[in-house]
Design an enzyme around this catalytic site. Sequence first.
Site, PDB file in Angstrom:
ATOM      1  N   LEU A   5      46.961  43.349  32.678  1.00  0.00           N
ATOM      2  CA  LEU A   5      45.633  43.953  32.558  1.00  0.00           C
ATOM      3  C   LEU A   5      45.173  44.603  33.850  1.00  0.00           C
ATOM      4  O   LEU A   5      44.378  45.539  33.832  1.00  0.00           O
ATOM      5  CB  LEU A   5      44.604  42.891  32.139  1.00  0.00           C
ATOM      6  CG  LEU A   5      44.798  42.243  30.765  1.00  0.00           C
ATOM      7  CD1 LEU A   5      43.784  41.129  30.565  1.00  0.00           C
ATOM      8  CD2 LEU A   5      44.652  43.284  29.666  1.00  0.00           C
ATOM      9  N   GLY A  39      45.256  42.793  41.688  1.00  0.00           N
ATOM     10  CA  GLY A  39      44.380  42.754  42.851  1.00  0.00           C
ATOM     11  C   GLY A  39      45.139  42.397  44.106  1.00  0.00           C
ATOM     12  O   GLY A  39      46.375  42.409  44.139  1.00  0.00           O
ATOM     13  N   GLY A  40      44.367  42.062  45.140  1.00  0.00           N
ATOM     14  CA  GLY A  40      44.990  41.769  46.426  1.00  0.00           C
ATOM     15  C   GLY A  40      45.821  40.517  46.426  1.00  0.00           C
ATOM     16  O   GLY A  40      46.815  40.423  47.142  1.00  0.00           O
ATOM     17  N   GLY A  48      46.735  38.761  43.328  1.00  0.00           N
ATOM     18  CA  GLY A  48      47.416  38.401  42.093  1.00  0.00           C
ATOM     19  C   GLY A  48      47.352  39.470  41.024  1.00  0.00           C
ATOM     20  O   GLY A  48      46.726  40.517  41.183  1.00  0.00           O
ATOM     21  N   LYS A  83      45.153  34.989  35.492  1.00  0.00           N
ATOM     22  CA  LYS A  83      45.433  35.533  36.823  1.00  0.00           C
ATOM     23  C   LYS A  83      46.529  34.694  37.468  1.00  0.00           C
ATOM     24  O   LYS A  83      46.392  33.487  37.635  1.00  0.00           O
ATOM     25  CB  LYS A  83      44.195  35.508  37.717  1.00  0.00           C
ATOM     26  CG  LYS A  83      44.468  36.063  39.114  1.00  0.00           C
ATOM     27  CD  LYS A  83      43.339  35.756  40.085  1.00  0.00           C
ATOM     28  CE  LYS A  83      42.177  36.668  39.890  1.00  0.00           C
ATOM     29  NZ  LYS A  83      41.149  36.488  40.954  1.00  0.00           N
ATOM     30  N   ASP A 135      32.296  39.871  47.904  1.00  0.00           N
ATOM     31  CA  ASP A 135      33.298  40.846  47.478  1.00  0.00           C
ATOM     32  C   ASP A 135      32.852  41.556  46.203  1.00  0.00           C
ATOM     33  O   ASP A 135      33.642  41.784  45.289  1.00  0.00           O
ATOM     34  CB  ASP A 135      34.644  40.160  47.261  1.00  0.00           C
ATOM     35  CG  ASP A 135      35.802  41.148  47.225  1.00  0.00           C
ATOM     36  OD1 ASP A 135      35.648  42.269  47.757  1.00  0.00           O
ATOM     37  OD2 ASP A 135      36.854  40.817  46.653  1.00  0.00           O
TER      38      ASP A 135
END
Length: 441
Positions: free
Chosen positions: A157, A160-161, A163, A179, A276
Amino acid sequence: MNLLVMLIPIWVFSSVWIWVLAATDAISDPVLPTEKQPSSQISSQMADHSTGVPEVRVVHHQDLNKKILIALVVASSLLGGILLSLLCFWICRRKNLKNPSAKSQHNQDAAKGLSLGPILGRFNSLRMASARKGSAAFIDYQLLVAATNNFQEDNVLGEGGFGRVYKARFNDNLLAAVKRLYGQSQDAEREFKKELDWLSKIQHQNIVSLLGYCIHGEARFLVYEMMHNGSLESQLHGPSHGSSLTWLIRMKIALDVARGLEFLHERCNPPMIHRDLKSSNILLDSNFNAKLSDFGLAVAGGIRSTYNVKLSGTLGYVAPEYLLDGKLTEKSDVYAFGVVLLELLMGRKPVEKVSPAQCQSIVTWAMPQLTDRSKLPNIVDPVIRNTMDLKHLYQVAAVAVLCVQPEPSYRPLITDVLHSFIPLVPLELGGSLRLPEPSSH
């Protein structure tokens, strides 16, 4: 056969008990006449009695038969009750043995350490129906492998940084996002623990739900509710370029994000700083309800200022005071919210390349035009241009300008931002705006 083995000792015990009862009666009654005694014997007995000889008692057949009958009735009742109980037990056992497959499946689920019941309940009842506050369900690794088809590329899907996120289908009624964290660095382990800790405690309609987690060897997994419309980033900057996001839906998304941040800043104990916030961490469900995600960098913000916090975040969203001085406050989240708001207004990325060696932030580019009412309509995303009330557009632009002020003290509190958006969102979407009914001719 087992039933027969159990009945034999019971029958033997009952027989012996009846015999003992009968023998006891015989000992207490030594004379058991079977015929009527002659008159001469009676007279001799009377003579013996008169001379001090012990009296010999005469017991009739009827008395002895009654005692034996009572003993037999009691013994038979006891034995019958025992036999009836054993028969019921045997019938129940036979019924249980007729469905070995269901029992085997139940044992397999128990061995895996997971029943889908708690997860489904958690997913369908505002995240708290079947899980205690402060806990998360442990999910067996083999169940994740089966649900993601062994983590096939087709089920990815996003990434990211730390995973990659996979679509997981546990059954026909439950889809989830898994994740899978990369590597074994201290930062990845720290993010996993923080995410698990924060999302196990936080329950809010505008914060993504954590369904469970898994630790398999060195691998770490977090399982979230499925958000069918993906991230705000993929909607705005993906293939559709925001075509599904009308002006009213964008205002609803801004309101939802403000509600989520207001919960973190004002209602959590201790208060939290997300640290974040960005469009890729704002997820959208099938109705475009927005929820905050990715709390791996979140910190407790019980005081208005926090120093000596390691610089973390995403370029374009990091507040200037945090980037330059390491000063982190709730106002840092407000700055990031302002950048997201500019993305919603203009459909542009937070940082864009203007030349091979130069990048420009959306804040730097937009600020001179946001305060000019003649220029503002021309920089709005073409998808929504000329679809809103200009008065509302000016209000949103004013809020964005305040949120991205370089000086944090000039930025509003997220509570003030929240109240400024409620009148811009229709009632049916969670605000207070009453849309005019279409005129009929």
